[in-house]
Scaffold this motif. Structure first.
Motif, PDB file in Angstrom:
ATOM      1  N   THR A 119       1.509  11.137  -5.407  1.00 49.74           N
ATOM      2  CA  THR A 119       0.100  10.531  -5.772  1.00 49.74           C
ATOM      3  C   THR A 119      -0.837  11.351  -6.421  1.00 49.74           C
ATOM      4  OG1 THR A 119       0.483   8.820  -3.973  1.00 49.74           O
ATOM      5  CG2 THR A 119      -1.871   9.182  -4.875  1.00 49.74           C
ATOM      6  N   SER A 164       0.666  -1.138   0.084  1.00 50.31           N
ATOM      7  CA  SER A 164       0.134   0.044  -0.117  1.00 50.31           C
ATOM      8  C   SER A 164       0.853   1.332  -0.168  1.00 50.31           C
ATOM      9  CB  SER A 164      -0.979  -0.036   1.174  1.00 50.31           C
ATOM     10  OG  SER A 164      -0.001   0.252   2.499  1.00 50.31           O
ATOM     11  N   GLY A 165       0.123   2.177  -0.368  1.00 48.85           N
ATOM     12  CA  GLY A 165       1.130   3.670  -0.294  1.00 48.85           C
ATOM     13  C   GLY A 165       1.572   4.072   0.980  1.00 48.85           C
ATOM     14  N   SER A 203       0.908   6.057  -3.907  1.00 51.44           N
ATOM     15  CA  SER A 203      -0.179   4.970  -3.620  1.00 51.44           C
ATOM     16  C   SER A 203      -0.642   4.622  -5.090  1.00 51.44           C
ATOM     17  CB  SER A 203      -1.450   5.501  -2.947  1.00 51.44           C
ATOM     18  OG  SER A 203      -2.525   4.642  -2.970  1.00 51.44           O
ATOM     19  N   THR A 256      -2.534   2.588  -6.018  1.00 44.76           N
ATOM     20  CA  THR A 256      -3.957   2.101  -6.020  1.00 44.76           C
ATOM     21  C   THR A 256      -4.578   3.533  -6.820  1.00 44.76           C
ATOM     22  OG1 THR A 256      -3.697   1.590  -3.568  1.00 44.76           O
ATOM     23  CG2 THR A 256      -5.936   1.951  -4.582  1.00 44.76           C
ATOM     24  N   GLY A 267       1.482   0.440  -3.411  1.00 42.86           N
ATOM     25  CA  GLY A 267       2.415   1.765  -3.172  1.00 42.86           C
ATOM     26  C   GLY A 267       3.692   1.395  -3.782  1.00 42.86           C
TER      27      GLY A 267
END
Length: 388
Positions: A181, A82-83, A201, A203, A215
């Motif tokens: 991001t 993840s970020g 991120s 995502t 991430g």
């Protein structure tokens, strides 16, 4: 692209499609396979084929790392689950009693990680308005090791002068890290402006399809890369190969998607600025933004992220509850348009007094403009604002 390292001189669109990848050598598959394995067979004791255990190495993950590093103009990329995992691992490069200057406009989860988790371990944080170089400079201490900023900020769309912040950090013997991001590598490349680290991120815009969480950290320094890679393996916050494959699929259209996000964001921000139900629009692409000149200087485009002030929680609630195309949801950067209420969603973990000091009011609404037809998006906002 047979030589996965030969990216010199290639432009963003070509890098997005090809960088870090080559056809799979056994079958010639043009897409990097999903190497769904936890371990690798070794031909004999003391000799392996470059891979030992999937926490440490995975070919799908490595392809994504090379690809995003190339998009950021960096030498090394390191992918995470993840970020926040990328941020957490970065902070673990420092020790108790080290000091970190952090922009107050970072994502709420980043603020929570730094202030409520890492601070308990003896690191010291000073949160500043990073749009003010004087505030960054004044916060520097003899034990400052890192200046960390997010630009544009979430959700107030404030900017930090990356090149100037890098000069301040380096003069103090510290690193500058930038959460990129909101901008994406298409719109902004902090390493070229002097940053030591870039975080994402994945995502969000990098993946772009709201179907994975991940991430990334990108850097040029071999020393920083070595420390970061050691901690990635030691702490283990690695992404699975399927998530890496999804993100790698997403980067192939990053340049195309960002053109649409940028165009829709600017058009919608211009329209919102003329609407009588909107008190203020926060968007770096507008001449009314106080840092518009800086945005033009260090950004290629201004993204699909817009924040607007509606005047009250009641007004914000009516707006977010009545859109039909803009979906009420956390996150951002996908092809679909999203709408959210930062004070109750992404930044609920930030103390009320700090939110208010940043201008993050209960009437603030954040838009992530997708790639749908812009006239449909404007019509959707118009009918929802009519109920405010």
């Amino acid at each position: 692209m047979k030589d996965e390292t030969n990216t010199a001189g290639l432009r963003m669109g070509t890098l997005a499609v090809h960088a870090g990848q080559q056809p799979e050598p056994v079958t010639g598959a043009i897409m990097t396979p999903v190497f769904q394995t936890s371990t690798y067979v070794q031909p004999e004791l003391g000799r392996h084929l470059g891979y030992e255990y999937a926490r440490t190495q995975n070919p799908t993950r490595e392809a994504l790392e090379r690809n995003v590093a190339a998009l950021e103009g960096g030498a090394y990329g390191i992918a995470f689950a993840s970020g926040l995992a990328a941020h957490d691992t970065m902070i673990k490069m420092f020790s108790a009693d080290d000091h970190i200057v952090c922009g107050e406009g970072v994502y709420g989860g980043t603020f929570r990680l730094f202030s409520k988790v890492i601070a308990r371990m003896g690191l010291h944080f000073t949160f500043v308005d990073s749009s003010s170089l004087d505030e960054i400079r004044a916060a520097i201490r003899p034990n400052t090791k890192l200046v960390h900023v997010e630009t544009p900020t979430n959700p107030m769309m404030g900017l930090t002068d990356i090149a100037a912040a890098a000069e301040i950090a380096h003069a103090a013997g510290a690193w500058l890290s930038v959460d990129n991001t909101f901008a994406s590598p298409y719109n902004q490349q902090p390493l070229a402006l002097g940053a030591d680290l870039v975080l994402h991120s994945t995502t969000k815009y990098i993946n772009g399809h709201s179907d994975m969480v991940g991430g990334m950290a990108v850097m040029n320094s071999p020393e920083i890369h070595e420390q970061y890679r050691f901690l990635q393996n030691a702490a283990g916050a690695v992404p699975g190969p399927w998530d890496c494959w999804l993100a790698l699929r997403g980067t192939k259209t990053l340049h195309l998607r960002m053109q649409a996000h940028n165009a829709n964001g600017l058009r919608i921000a211009q329209w919102l600025e003329t609407h009588d139900k909107v008190e203020r629009v926060y968007y770096p692409g507008l001449p009314s933004h106080p840092q518009h000149a800086l945005a033009q200087r260090q950004m290629k485009g201004f993204t699909g992220m817009i924040s607007i002030e509606t005047g009250s929680l009641e007004n914000a609630t009516k707006l977010v509850n009545n859109t039909r195309i803009f979906a009420l949801a956390e996150s951002l950067g996908g092809v679909e348009s999203l709408i959210g209420h930062p004070a109750m969603m992404t930044h609920a973990s930030v103390p009320v007094d700090r939110r208010q000091a940043m201008g993050l009011s209960d009437g603030l609404v954040r838009l992530s403009c997708g790639v749908e037809d812009v006239e449909d998006l404007i019509a959707d906002l118009d009918q929802a604002l009519a109920k405010v």
